[in-house]
Design an enzyme around this catalytic site. Structure first.
Site, PDB file in Angstrom:
ATOM      1  N   SER A 138       0.849  -1.191   0.000  1.00 19.82           N
ATOM      2  CA  SER A 138       0.000   0.000   0.000  1.00 19.82           C
ATOM      3  C   SER A 138       0.884   1.239   0.000  1.00 19.82           C
ATOM      4  O   SER A 138       1.791   1.363   0.826  1.00 19.82           O
ATOM      5  CB  SER A 138      -0.915  -0.006   1.230  1.00 19.82           C
ATOM      6  OG  SER A 138      -1.730   1.135   1.250  1.00 19.82           O
ATOM      7  N   LYS A 164      -1.398  -0.975  -4.211  1.00 20.71           N
ATOM      8  CA  LYS A 164      -2.599  -0.283  -3.741  1.00 20.71           C
ATOM      9  C   LYS A 164      -2.282   1.198  -3.597  1.00 20.71           C
ATOM     10  O   LYS A 164      -1.315   1.567  -2.932  1.00 20.71           O
ATOM     11  CB  LYS A 164      -3.041  -0.885  -2.400  1.00 20.71           C
ATOM     12  CG  LYS A 164      -4.145  -0.126  -1.670  1.00 20.71           C
ATOM     13  CD  LYS A 164      -4.580  -0.938  -0.461  1.00 20.71           C
ATOM     14  CE  LYS A 164      -5.295  -0.125   0.582  1.00 20.71           C
ATOM     15  NZ  LYS A 164      -5.746  -0.942   1.725  1.00 20.71           N
ATOM     16  N   LYS A 166      -3.757   5.199  -2.800  1.00 19.35           N
ATOM     17  CA  LYS A 166      -4.782   6.008  -2.157  1.00 19.35           C
ATOM     18  C   LYS A 166      -5.287   7.074  -3.135  1.00 19.35           C
ATOM     19  O   LYS A 166      -4.497   7.708  -3.847  1.00 19.35           O
ATOM     20  CB  LYS A 166      -4.223   6.692  -0.910  1.00 19.35           C
ATOM     21  CG  LYS A 166      -3.736   5.728   0.163  1.00 19.35           C
ATOM     22  CD  LYS A 166      -4.881   4.983   0.824  1.00 19.35           C
ATOM     23  CE  LYS A 166      -4.393   4.121   1.990  1.00 19.35           C
ATOM     24  NZ  LYS A 166      -5.498   3.441   2.687  1.00 19.35           N
ATOM     25  N   ASP A 191      -7.748   2.814  -3.321  1.00 21.07           N
ATOM     26  CA  ASP A 191      -8.406   2.864  -2.015  1.00 21.07           C
ATOM     27  C   ASP A 191      -8.847   4.293  -1.743  1.00 21.07           C
ATOM     28  O   ASP A 191      -8.025   5.205  -1.660  1.00 21.07           O
ATOM     29  CB  ASP A 191      -7.436   2.390  -0.930  1.00 21.07           C
ATOM     30  CG  ASP A 191      -8.082   2.341   0.447  1.00 21.07           C
ATOM     31  OD1 ASP A 191      -9.313   2.518   0.539  1.00 21.07           O
ATOM     32  OD2 ASP A 191      -7.357   2.129   1.439  1.00 21.07           O
ATOM     33  N   GLU A 216     -11.586   0.343  -3.491  1.00 22.84           N
ATOM     34  CA  GLU A 216     -11.907  -0.005  -2.108  1.00 22.84           C
ATOM     35  C   GLU A 216     -12.616   1.137  -1.396  1.00 22.84           C
ATOM     36  O   GLU A 216     -12.153   2.273  -1.414  1.00 22.84           O
ATOM     37  CB  GLU A 216     -10.609  -0.356  -1.371  1.00 22.84           C
ATOM     38  CG  GLU A 216     -10.825  -0.842   0.049  1.00 22.84           C
ATOM     39  CD  GLU A 216      -9.519  -1.197   0.734  1.00 22.84           C
ATOM     40  OE1 GLU A 216      -9.580  -1.654   1.893  1.00 22.84           O
ATOM     41  OE2 GLU A 216      -8.437  -1.008   0.135  1.00 22.84           O
ATOM     42  N   ASP A 241     -14.532  -2.230   2.917  1.00 19.27           N
ATOM     43  CA  ASP A 241     -13.564  -2.224   4.009  1.00 19.27           C
ATOM     44  C   ASP A 241     -14.258  -1.707   5.263  1.00 19.27           C
ATOM     45  O   ASP A 241     -14.799  -2.471   6.056  1.00 19.27           O
ATOM     46  CB  ASP A 241     -12.360  -1.352   3.613  1.00 19.27           C
ATOM     47  CG  ASP A 241     -11.307  -1.211   4.700  1.00 19.27           C
ATOM     48  OD1 ASP A 241     -11.459  -1.818   5.780  1.00 19.27           O
ATOM     49  OD2 ASP A 241     -10.328  -0.485   4.485  1.00 19.27           O
ATOM     50  N   LYS A 265     -10.114  -7.170   7.939  1.00 20.61           N
ATOM     51  CA  LYS A 265      -9.129  -6.694   8.911  1.00 20.61           C
ATOM     52  C   LYS A 265      -9.521  -7.235  10.275  1.00 20.61           C
ATOM     53  O   LYS A 265     -10.646  -7.013  10.738  1.00 20.61           O
ATOM     54  CB  LYS A 265      -9.064  -5.165   8.919  1.00 20.61           C
ATOM     55  CG  LYS A 265      -8.464  -4.581   7.655  1.00 20.61           C
ATOM     56  CD  LYS A 265      -8.428  -3.064   7.693  1.00 20.61           C
ATOM     57  CE  LYS A 265      -7.776  -2.509   6.425  1.00 20.61           C
ATOM     58  NZ  LYS A 265      -7.891  -1.029   6.336  1.00 20.61           N
ATOM     59  N   GLY A 293      -4.171  -4.286   5.944  1.00 18.29           N
ATOM     60  CA  GLY A 293      -3.205  -3.906   6.964  1.00 18.29           C
ATOM     61  C   GLY A 293      -3.598  -2.621   7.664  1.00 18.29           C
ATOM     62  O   GLY A 293      -4.318  -1.786   7.121  1.00 18.29           O
TER      63      GLY A 293
END
Length: 372
Positions: A138, A164, A166, A191, A216, A241, A265, A293
């Protein structure tokens, strides 16, 4: 046979990340959290880790609420109840609403203690059978596109199985388009951390042309209904998520077709027992899952590795090696990634030893609670 838990120790740690981690909510450079330690009558030590942040940007939980719930409610419940198996912890904690990260921090230590007392790995205790797990990485929001491209290139060369990134309004399509142009075959997911609404549907539809693995949590952190509307309007798979806190949430998401993928998670869903039930339901309904994570140190990272050995974790998770995040971790050996894969440890429990010297070095306070 009753697990004869005699003590619970709370180690409050503060550790500096190697690099600032930036999301749509802001940046963080240091992580404050708890290592939980459960000790039985034979002196066996089991370890868990809290994942709540210092402020409530991810969920309503924080480091302080975790401390309050563990000390004033959850440990007293453990005193009052016998624990035959770690699955019992979920039922014992049921009178306490939500506070899943606090619950998971204690339950994780008890799972580790149980596996060690049975002389089996935590993976085996959960029913996992993988010897290796695939790992993704990420990457937080970077200052420039060149910085981002360099980071991606570096991680691809290290062998990570997916990237991944953001995103947030104003930092999405154009950034991802340039990334895809430079890395046409790399598995990439975006994400959003709940940064969008249905008013952004046109912008989110543009992402379909970029062949993303998933987007996500694009919409509200507590939403399942609007995500169903969005999934019907876009081709890119939605991964939920923050919306998923329980097995019941997963059941509703499946019924509404709110997503095609779920990020599990451990802390967010309240522990390994609930995570395993979610895994089983997703396997029955062919919903792909992966382990997310929370910037964990070594103990939390070890729990993630064990969970990911279950068969329906078919997508690479966020459990990168220790050195990606920490100059010094609190376990030995540290978690190491080789060509995008982590070898699952074969020692009892979480499979890693606690580096007591490092644990002490990063501890800013410690409390001991006696259960009998």
């Amino acid at each position: 046979m009753t697990l004869q838990i005699r003590q619970i120790k709370l180690h409050r740690l503060k550790m500096m990340l190697n690099n600032p981690f930036t999301t749509s909510f802001g940046s963080m450079q240091e992580k404050e959290f708890f290592i939980t330690e459960a000790i039985d009558a034979n002196g066996i030590r089991g370890f868990g880790e809290s994942v709540a942040f210092i402020s409530p940007w991810y969920t309503e939980e924080t480091v302080e609420t975790t401390h309050h719930m563990i000390k004033d409610f959850l440990i007293p419940l453990l005193r009052e109840n016998d624990i035959q198996h770690p699955n019992d912890v979920k039922e014992v904690f049921k009178p306490v609403k939500r506070n899943n990260m606090a619950k998971a921090a204690l339950e994780g230590a008890i799972w580790d203690l149980y596996a060690k007392s049975e002389t089996i790995t935590l993976s085996e205790a959960l029913g996992g059978n993988k010897k290796e797990i695939d790992v993704g990485i990420s990457i937080g929001i970077q200052p420039t596109i060149d910085d981002l491209l360099q980071k991606i290139d570096h991680h691809i060369n290290q062998g990570f199985k997916r990237i991944k990134l953001k995103i947030k309004p104003g930092h999405d399509y154009e950034m991802l388009r340039q990334v895809r142009q430079h890395f046409p075959d790399t598995p990439i997911m975006a994400d959003a951390n709940s940064a969008y609404t249905l008013q952004d549907i046109d912008q989110l539809q543009k992402l379909d042309e970029l062949d993303l693995m998933m987007i996500e949590q694009p919409l509200a952190h507590d939403d399942i209904v609007d995500h169903a509307k969005l999934q019907a309007a876009i081709q890119t798979p939605i991964c939920l998520d923050e919306s998923i806190h329980s097995l019941e949430d997963v059941q509703k998401a499946i019924e509404l077709n709110s997503c095609r993928i779920i990020n599990v998670k451990i802390g967010r869903v309240g522990g390994l027992s609930e995570a395993k039930q979610i895994h089983d339901l997703c396997r029955e309904n062919t919903i792909d899952i992966w382990c997310g994570g929370m910037l964990e140190a070594g103990v939390g990272r070890a729990h993630n590795i064990a969970l990911t050995t279950l068969p329906q974790f078919v997508l690479p998770g966020d459990t990168a090696g220790s050195s990606q995040y920490w100059e010094k971790d609190i376990i030995k050996p540290e978690v190491v990634v080789n060509d995008g894969m982590i070898t699952v440890p074969d020692k009892p429990g979480i499979g890693f030893e606690i580096d007591d010297e490092a644990l002490e070095r990063f501890t800013i306070s410690k409390e001991t609670f006696y259960l009998c």
